[in-house]
Design a protein around this motif. Structure first.
Motif, PDB file in Angstrom:
ATOM      1  N   LYS A 279      14.171 -62.468  25.746  1.00 15.58           N
ATOM      2  CA  LYS A 279      14.307 -61.927  23.998  1.00 15.58           C
ATOM      3  C   LYS A 279      15.199 -62.802  23.650  1.00 15.58           C
ATOM      4  CE  LYS A 279      15.782 -58.210  22.110  1.00 15.58           C
ATOM      5  NZ  LYS A 279      15.670 -56.764  21.742  1.00 15.58           N
ATOM      6  N   ASP A 280      14.697 -63.675  22.345  1.00 17.99           N
ATOM      7  CA  ASP A 280      15.693 -64.510  21.768  1.00 17.99           C
ATOM      8  C   ASP A 280      16.319 -63.738  20.742  1.00 17.99           C
ATOM      9  OD1 ASP A 280      16.809 -67.281  21.370  1.00 17.99           O
ATOM     10  OD2 ASP A 280      15.868 -66.848  19.541  1.00 17.99           O
ATOM     11  N   ARG A 310      15.211 -58.256  35.458  1.00 16.38           N
ATOM     12  CA  ARG A 310      15.873 -59.198  35.838  1.00 16.38           C
ATOM     13  C   ARG A 310      15.730 -60.081  34.170  1.00 16.38           C
ATOM     14  NH1 ARG A 310      15.147 -60.657  41.734  1.00 16.38           N
ATOM     15  NH2 ARG A 310      14.368 -58.940  42.626  1.00 16.38           N
ATOM     16  N   ARG A 311      16.891 -60.722  33.951  1.00 14.18           N
ATOM     17  CA  ARG A 311      16.716 -61.132  32.392  1.00 14.18           C
ATOM     18  C   ARG A 311      16.467 -62.724  32.618  1.00 14.18           C
ATOM     19  NH1 ARG A 311      19.673 -58.831  28.465  1.00 14.18           N
ATOM     20  NH2 ARG A 311      18.362 -60.282  27.205  1.00 14.18           N
ATOM     21  N   VAL A 312      15.846 -63.169  31.862  1.00 14.00           N
ATOM     22  CA  VAL A 312      15.256 -64.389  31.692  1.00 14.00           C
ATOM     23  C   VAL A 312      16.188 -65.024  30.374  1.00 14.00           C
ATOM     24  CG1 VAL A 312      13.391 -66.101  31.062  1.00 14.00           C
ATOM     25  CG2 VAL A 312      12.869 -64.219  32.655  1.00 14.00           C
ATOM     26  N   PRO A 313      16.772 -66.249  30.671  1.00 10.63           N
ATOM     27  CA  PRO A 313      17.449 -66.899  29.622  1.00 10.63           C
ATOM     28  C   PRO A 313      16.391 -67.426  28.319  1.00 10.63           C
ATOM     29  CG  PRO A 313      17.517 -68.320  31.324  1.00 10.63           C
ATOM     30  CD  PRO A 313      17.029 -66.985  32.021  1.00 10.63           C
ATOM     31  N   ALA A 314      16.634 -67.169  27.279  1.00 15.58           N
ATOM     32  CA  ALA A 314      15.876 -67.414  26.217  1.00 15.58           C
ATOM     33  C   ALA A 314      16.478 -68.497  25.226  1.00 15.58           C
ATOM     34  CB  ALA A 314      15.443 -66.288  25.411  1.00 15.58           C
ATOM     35  N   ALA A 315      17.373 -69.336  25.679  1.00 14.34           N
ATOM     36  CA  ALA A 315      17.971 -70.333  24.394  1.00 14.34           C
ATOM     37  C   ALA A 315      16.995 -71.175  24.171  1.00 14.34           C
ATOM     38  CB  ALA A 315      19.063 -70.852  25.004  1.00 14.34           C
ATOM     39  N   GLY A 316      16.834 -71.235  22.817  1.00 12.77           N
ATOM     40  CA  GLY A 316      15.896 -72.386  22.094  1.00 12.77           C
ATOM     41  C   GLY A 316      14.568 -71.809  21.797  1.00 12.77           C
ATOM     42  N   ALA A 317      14.183 -70.530  22.193  1.00  9.49           N
ATOM     43  CA  ALA A 317      12.911 -70.010  22.064  1.00  9.49           C
ATOM     44  C   ALA A 317      13.053 -69.309  20.517  1.00  9.49           C
ATOM     45  CB  ALA A 317      12.728 -69.162  23.098  1.00  9.49           C
ATOM     46  N   THR A 321       7.212 -66.103  18.734  1.00 12.05           N
ATOM     47  CA  THR A 321       6.265 -67.087  19.508  1.00 12.05           C
ATOM     48  C   THR A 321       6.784 -68.377  20.111  1.00 12.05           C
ATOM     49  OG1 THR A 321       5.240 -68.192  17.464  1.00 12.05           O
ATOM     50  CG2 THR A 321       4.433 -65.855  17.987  1.00 12.05           C
ATOM     51  N   GLY A 322       8.123 -68.530  20.338  1.00  9.77           N
ATOM     52  CA  GLY A 322       8.657 -69.867  20.661  1.00  9.77           C
ATOM     53  C   GLY A 322       9.089 -69.802  22.318  1.00  9.77           C
ATOM     54  N   TYR A 323       8.664 -68.950  22.982  1.00 11.99           N
ATOM     55  CA  TYR A 323       9.082 -68.520  24.356  1.00 11.99           C
ATOM     56  C   TYR A 323       8.491 -69.782  25.312  1.00 11.99           C
ATOM     57  CZ  TYR A 323      11.138 -64.495  22.900  1.00 11.99           C
ATOM     58  OH  TYR A 323      11.913 -63.384  22.119  1.00 11.99           O
ATOM     59  N   PHE A 324       7.246 -70.294  24.885  1.00 13.66           N
ATOM     60  CA  PHE A 324       6.709 -71.415  25.786  1.00 13.66           C
ATOM     61  C   PHE A 324       6.932 -72.827  25.104  1.00 13.66           C
ATOM     62  CE2 PHE A 324       4.922 -67.684  27.467  1.00 13.66           C
ATOM     63  CZ  PHE A 324       4.179 -67.784  28.680  1.00 13.66           C
ATOM     64  N   ALA A 325       7.663 -72.896  24.154  1.00 16.00           N
ATOM     65  CA  ALA A 325       7.921 -74.184  23.699  1.00 16.00           C
ATOM     66  C   ALA A 325       8.695 -75.327  24.691  1.00 16.00           C
ATOM     67  CB  ALA A 325       8.840 -73.887  22.301  1.00 16.00           C
ATOM     68  N   PRO A 347      19.443 -57.586  37.918  1.00 23.29           N
ATOM     69  CA  PRO A 347      19.275 -56.667  36.587  1.00 23.29           C
ATOM     70  C   PRO A 347      20.476 -57.087  35.646  1.00 23.29           C
ATOM     71  CG  PRO A 347      18.454 -55.614  38.652  1.00 23.29           C
ATOM     72  CD  PRO A 347      19.121 -56.780  39.123  1.00 23.29           C
ATOM     73  N   GLY A 348      20.147 -57.386  34.379  1.00 20.38           N
ATOM     74  CA  GLY A 348      21.299 -57.676  33.417  1.00 20.38           C
ATOM     75  C   GLY A 348      21.699 -59.095  33.345  1.00 20.38           C
ATOM     76  N   GLU A 349      21.232 -59.959  34.246  1.00 17.23           N
ATOM     77  CA  GLU A 349      21.437 -61.260  33.977  1.00 17.23           C
ATOM     78  C   GLU A 349      20.684 -62.202  33.344  1.00 17.23           C
ATOM     79  OE1 GLU A 349      21.851 -63.306  37.928  1.00 17.23           O
ATOM     80  OE2 GLU A 349      23.985 -62.897  38.234  1.00 17.23           O
ATOM     81  N   GLY A 350      21.378 -63.445  33.009  1.00 13.05           N
ATOM     82  CA  GLY A 350      20.525 -64.295  32.397  1.00 13.05           C
ATOM     83  C   GLY A 350      20.320 -63.904  30.749  1.00 13.05           C
ATOM     84  N   SER A 351      21.035 -63.240  30.106  1.00 17.61           N
ATOM     85  CA  SER A 351      20.924 -63.220  28.722  1.00 17.61           C
ATOM     86  C   SER A 351      20.745 -64.050  27.824  1.00 17.61           C
ATOM     87  CB  SER A 351      21.636 -61.939  28.290  1.00 17.61           C
ATOM     88  OG  SER A 351      21.636 -61.923  26.723  1.00 17.61           O
ATOM     89  N   GLY A 352      19.772 -64.398  27.193  1.00 18.06           N
ATOM     90  CA  GLY A 352      19.627 -65.520  26.162  1.00 18.06           C
ATOM     91  C   GLY A 352      20.199 -65.249  24.798  1.00 18.06           C
ATOM     92  N   ARG A 353      20.646 -63.911  24.536  1.00 17.95           N
ATOM     93  CA  ARG A 353      21.202 -63.468  23.413  1.00 17.95           C
ATOM     94  C   ARG A 353      22.651 -63.751  23.072  1.00 17.95           C
ATOM     95  NH1 ARG A 353      19.117 -57.432  22.864  1.00 17.95           N
ATOM     96  NH2 ARG A 353      20.141 -57.412  24.650  1.00 17.95           N
TER      97      ARG A 353
END
Length: 353
Positions: A279-280, A310-317, A321-325, A347-353
């Protein structure tokens, strides 16, 4: 009493600001498309093979796969010619035969001309129309992914050139490209989605119907010999995936821009799949209260550390609707998840926020 009032306010806001791509629009109540595909009555009445054909309403995908394996090529193609709308939606039937059958169906109606010549794995014209399209070679790819969309998506809107990253077709194309073409990706607009912002998007009825269809769809992939997919679930689609999770044949479950999965935490999903969340900070879904009350709202935020995904980094998304940019951390991570190379998230890693 104060807590009760706060909950009512939260539910009211959840009803007004809920999961979809249409933004701040008025919702229109939808009735889910369920049951066997069009043409089932004629299929059931067909005795050309000297025996009853498997019932689309009750036959399991592995039984359907066994039925088709026992037929000659001429018999298979004959069924596809006589009953294209059934064969094209029959989970467990050979993939190439479903392509053939759906090509026949879409050619019969000019409204669906934009689907001609494409690898359409499922097509149901009822209601607003439902479709599943394959990008890549489903029979030969070692890795498979399925994209499950949120609100305002149907057979007419699942692929919009003006929204290249926000539709399931756009997401599927970007994900396949990000894997270097090594992953077959399915854009699955196979359920009745909410329209606009309204009670449908805050409730779970459409998601429950969608979960049953998604579960059967992945059962059909397994019966056809495809690898267990990574399933990517956007917005209201993550509600569908959350309800389907205990029965879903998937190796990974990836949610992004999620309003909740109707589960308290990862353990509550009762799945053997790895669960990922992105989540961005710019995503308006953050404004949706993560609560449930009287059947409205979808529960805790899957991107919150306490949920256990498991957290997915979301920098730039940027945005909802920008997660696949191209160039985003989220797309790079999604591609690695699809190919099975991103395995060390915790769990809890990689926060893009």
């Amino acid at each position: 009493m104060r807590r009760y009032k706060r909950t009512l306010v939260a539910v009211g806001l959840a009803t007004a600001v809920v999961t979809g791509t249409a933004g701040w629009a008025t919702g229109n109540g939808q009735r889910p498309v369920t049951g066997p595909p069009p043409g089932t009555a004629a299929w059931r009445a067909d005795t050309s093979l000297g025996r009853a054909l498997p019932d689309p309403a009750s036959a399991a995908p592995h039984d359907i796969a066994a039925f088709f394996r026992a037929l000659t090529p001429a018999q298979r193609h004959g069924l596809a010619r006589r009953h294209p709308s059934v064969v094209g939606n029959l989970d467990g039937a050979p993939v190439s035969l479903r392509y053939e059958a759906n090509a026949r169906t879409v050619r019969q109606d000019p409204r669906w001309a934009h689907l001609a010549g494409r690898q359409i794995l499922a097509f149901d014209p009822r209601g607003r129309g439902q479709v599943a399209e394959v990008y890549g070679d489903l029979g030969r790819s070692r890795h498979v992914a399925v994209v499950v969309p949120g609100s305002d998506i149907d057979a007419g809107t699942y692929d919009r050139p003006s929204d290249p990253y926000g539709t399931p077709a756009g997401m599927a194309g970007q994900l396949r490209a990000a894997t270097g073409g090594r992953t077959a990706v399915i854009a699955w607009a196979g359920y009745t989605t909410p329209v606009g912002v309204g009670l449908d998007a805050a409730a779970g009825d459409l998601a429950e119907a969608g979960a049953a269809r998604l579960t059967r769809f992945t059962d059909g992939l397994a019966a056809a010999g495809a690898p267990a997919p990574a399933v990517f679930c956007h917005s209201y689609g993550s509600v569908v995936c959350g309800l389907a999770a205990p029965r879903l044949k998937a190796k990974d479950l990836v949610v992004f821009g999620s309003p909740g999965m109707r589960a308290e935490n990862v353990a509550d999903l009762r799945t053997t799949a790895r669960v990922w969340a992105a989540k961005d900070a710019s995503d308006w879904i953050s404004k949706v209260p993560h609560t449930r009350f009287l059947g409205l709202g979808h529960g805790p935020d899957p991107a919150a550390p306490a949920f256990g995904a498991r957290r997915v980094p979301a920098a730039g998304a940027h945005g909802h609707t920008g997660y696949f940019a191209p160039g985003t951390d989220s797309l790079r991570s999604f591609a690695a998840i699809a190919e099975g190379t991103l395995t060390d998230g915790t769990p809890g890693e990689g926060s893009g926020r």
